[in-house]
Design a protein around this motif. Structure first.
Motif, mmCIF file in Angstrom:
data_model
loop_
_atom_site.group_PDB
_atom_site.id
_atom_site.type_symbol
_atom_site.label_atom_id
_atom_site.label_comp_id
_atom_site.label_asym_id
_atom_site.label_seq_id
_atom_site.Cartn_x
_atom_site.Cartn_y
_atom_site.Cartn_z
ATOM 1 N N THR A 92 -17.158 -67.650 11.297
ATOM 2 C CA THR A 92 -17.475 -67.272 12.684
ATOM 3 C C THR A 92 -17.077 -65.817 12.917
ATOM 4 O O THR A 92 -17.831 -65.037 13.498
ATOM 5 C CB THR A 92 -16.717 -68.173 13.683
ATOM 6 O OG1 THR A 92 -17.027 -69.532 13.409
ATOM 7 C CG2 THR A 92 -17.095 -67.847 15.123
ATOM 8 N N ASP B 294 -15.411 -66.129 19.522
ATOM 9 C CA ASP B 294 -16.427 -67.165 19.699
ATOM 10 C C ASP B 294 -17.672 -66.835 18.885
ATOM 11 O O ASP B 294 -17.912 -65.673 18.558
ATOM 12 C CB ASP B 294 -16.822 -67.276 21.175
ATOM 13 C CG ASP B 294 -15.673 -67.779 22.031
ATOM 14 O OD1 ASP B 294 -14.931 -68.659 21.548
ATOM 15 O OD2 ASP B 294 -15.516 -67.279 23.159
ATOM 16 N N GLU C 138 -24.224 -75.331 10.371
ATOM 17 C CA GLU C 138 -23.540 -75.667 11.629
ATOM 18 C C GLU C 138 -23.859 -74.635 12.721
ATOM 19 O O GLU C 138 -24.162 -74.990 13.851
ATOM 20 C CB GLU C 138 -22.032 -75.747 11.393
ATOM 21 C CG GLU C 138 -21.297 -76.339 12.575
ATOM 22 C CD GLU C 138 -19.793 -76.392 12.348
ATOM 23 O OE1 GLU C 138 -19.368 -77.014 11.355
ATOM 24 O OE2 GLU C 138 -19.063 -75.807 13.164
ATOM 25 N N PHE C 139 -23.807 -73.361 12.365
ATOM 26 C CA PHE C 139 -24.092 -72.309 13.348
ATOM 27 C C PHE C 139 -25.552 -72.392 13.806
ATOM 28 O O PHE C 139 -25.856 -72.237 14.979
ATOM 29 C CB PHE C 139 -23.828 -70.912 12.766
ATOM 30 C CG PHE C 139 -22.403 -70.650 12.360
ATOM 31 C CD1 PHE C 139 -21.366 -71.439 12.839
ATOM 32 C CD2 PHE C 139 -22.098 -69.591 11.502
ATOM 33 C CE1 PHE C 139 -20.046 -71.188 12.454
ATOM 34 C CE2 PHE C 139 -20.787 -69.341 11.126
ATOM 35 C CZ PHE C 139 -19.768 -70.140 11.598
ATOM 36 N N GLU D 138 -27.510 -74.953 14.011
ATOM 37 C CA GLU D 138 -27.723 -76.060 14.944
ATOM 38 C C GLU D 138 -27.111 -75.770 16.309
ATOM 39 O O GLU D 138 -27.700 -76.075 17.340
ATOM 40 C CB GLU D 138 -27.225 -77.371 14.329
ATOM 41 C CG GLU D 138 -28.316 -77.916 13.408
ATOM 42 C CD GLU D 138 -27.875 -78.901 12.353
ATOM 43 O OE1 GLU D 138 -26.663 -79.240 12.313
ATOM 44 O OE2 GLU D 138 -28.740 -79.322 11.554
ATOM 45 N N LYS D 139 -25.955 -75.145 16.304
ATOM 46 C CA LYS D 139 -25.323 -74.768 17.583
ATOM 47 C C LYS D 139 -26.183 -73.753 18.338
ATOM 48 O O LYS D 139 -26.370 -73.862 19.548
ATOM 49 C CB LYS D 139 -23.945 -74.154 17.331
ATOM 50 C CG LYS D 139 -22.838 -75.193 17.200
ATOM 51 C CD LYS D 139 -21.473 -74.508 17.274
ATOM 52 C CE LYS D 139 -20.368 -75.526 17.046
ATOM 53 N NZ LYS D 139 -19.187 -74.913 16.450
ATOM 54 N N ALA E 199 -29.363 -75.115 19.871
ATOM 55 C CA ALA E 199 -29.153 -75.951 21.060
ATOM 56 C C ALA E 199 -28.970 -75.133 22.334
ATOM 57 O O ALA E 199 -28.989 -75.668 23.433
ATOM 58 C CB ALA E 199 -27.935 -76.857 20.832
ATOM 59 N N ILE E 200 -28.802 -73.813 22.173
ATOM 60 C CA ILE E 200 -28.635 -72.962 23.356
ATOM 61 C C ILE E 200 -30.005 -72.625 23.932
ATOM 62 O O ILE E 200 -30.869 -72.118 23.227
ATOM 63 C CB ILE E 200 -27.868 -71.667 22.986
ATOM 64 C CG1 ILE E 200 -26.466 -72.016 22.488
ATOM 65 C CG2 ILE E 200 -27.781 -70.729 24.189
ATOM 66 C CD1 ILE E 200 -25.723 -70.835 21.889
#
Ligand code: GDP
Ligand code: ZN
Length: 292
Positions: A92, A219, A276-277, A279-280, A283-284
């Motif tokens: 991240t 973040d 993972e990133f 998919e996150k 979703a935004i």
């Protein structure tokens, strides 16, 4: 005269001039009127007779927390044990750095607490992802030279959780820094009585390093999922080989990136972060995206 703001306290800006002297200055009245706030890291022009900053030269990058500009390099620091590294968090931070367009590097500290083999395994993940990776032990005084070499002629900032040894590493490379170190609760106790400010420390061998624990919590940057692949540099040589243009490298047939993961040419841990990133970010909703 030209220089760089290394500290700002109570309306004063401390400018280190190119001749090596540091001057105490004020911002000029125009800045207040135009709501321009000089930042630590700004290259500025001074009017010595007025003792004030008269112009801020264009910034290459800018951060709000901590308030600083023109960082050229961020070094992600972690320890493999105590506290145990969270590789997702490291990725991240690296994504954040890539998105800011600055150079990223990795420092694995507290090497005295883990076995060589495990450290090498993690070092290899980041080296093969294209990041210069150094191993240090601030406790044992090891790796100081490699760190100095990494810092030389850069304006660097450390990123990493509290307790990984960022302050200890600064003390290791320059004994005159004498930054406070210790466990988290000790620091919180002391923090109640002292106000922290952002400061660039000049390095005797050239360059500056930011004295602040400000880049602790980072973040996931909000970027469009389809552009995420651009920030994983190690995907670059493989992307061309994907069967479908616009391949997201998740489940598509004939994906050369996934094949490289299977062949252990791309690290599984990095690829799992990508998934993972992705998919996150997917979703935004577009309207949830902040204007940049
Ligand atoms: P920071 O919060 O990232 O600035 O971390 P500190 O530099 O304050 O270090 C946190 C704690 O870890 C302190 O108690 C240090 O003495 C300890 N520490 C730092 N570097 C090392 C290291 O290389 N090995 C070991 N064993 N302990 C370390
Ligand atoms: Zn693909």
């Amino acid at each position: 005269m030209e220089g760089i703001i290394i500290k700002g306290i109570g309306g004063f800006y401390y400018v280190r001039c190119d001749d090596g002297n540091t001057l105490e200055t004020r911002g000029c009245g125009r800045f207040r009127k135009e709501k321009i706030t000089p930042l630590v890291g700004d290259r500025v022009l001074l009017d010595e007779s007025l003792g004030s900053v008269v112009e801020i030269l264009p910034r290459t990058c800018e951060f709000i927390r901590p308030p600083v500009s023109n960082i050229t390099q961020m070094i992600v620091v972690f320890s493999t044990v105590s506290p145990k590294v969270d590789l997702r968090l490291v990725d991240t931070m690296l994504l954040y750095i890539e998105e800011k367009g600055i150079k990223g590097a990795v420092c694995i500290n507290k090497s005295d607490l883990d076995d060589h083999e495990n450290i090498e395994k993690i070092k290899n993940i980041y080296e093969s992802a294209g990041y210069e990776t150094i191993v240090t032990s601030a406790e044992k005084g090891e790796g100081g030279e490699a760190l100095s070499k990494l810092l030389k002629d850069n304006i660097s900032a450390f990123a990493g959780n509290s307790g990984v040894g960022k302050s200890s590493l600064l003390n290791l490379i320059d004994g005159s820094f004498s930054l406070e170190t210790g466990n988290v609760s000790e620091k919180i106790q002391r923090g109640k009585h002292t106000t922290r400010h952002v400061e660039l420390l000049p390095l005797s061998f050239g360059g500056y390093v930011l004295d602040t624990p400000g880049f602790g919590k980072i973040d996931l940057p909000i970027i469009e999922a389809k552009y995420l692949e651009d920030y994983f540099k190690e995907f670059e040589p493989y992307k061309e080989g994907c069967k479908f243009t616009g391949c997201s490298h998740l489940k598509e047939k004939g994906c050369a990136v996934r094949e490289a993961v299977e062949n252990k040419e791309i690290s599984l841990s990095r690829y799992e972060s990508y998934v993972e990133f992705f998919e996150k970010l997917k979703a935004i909703k577009p309207w949830e995206r902040k204007e940049k």
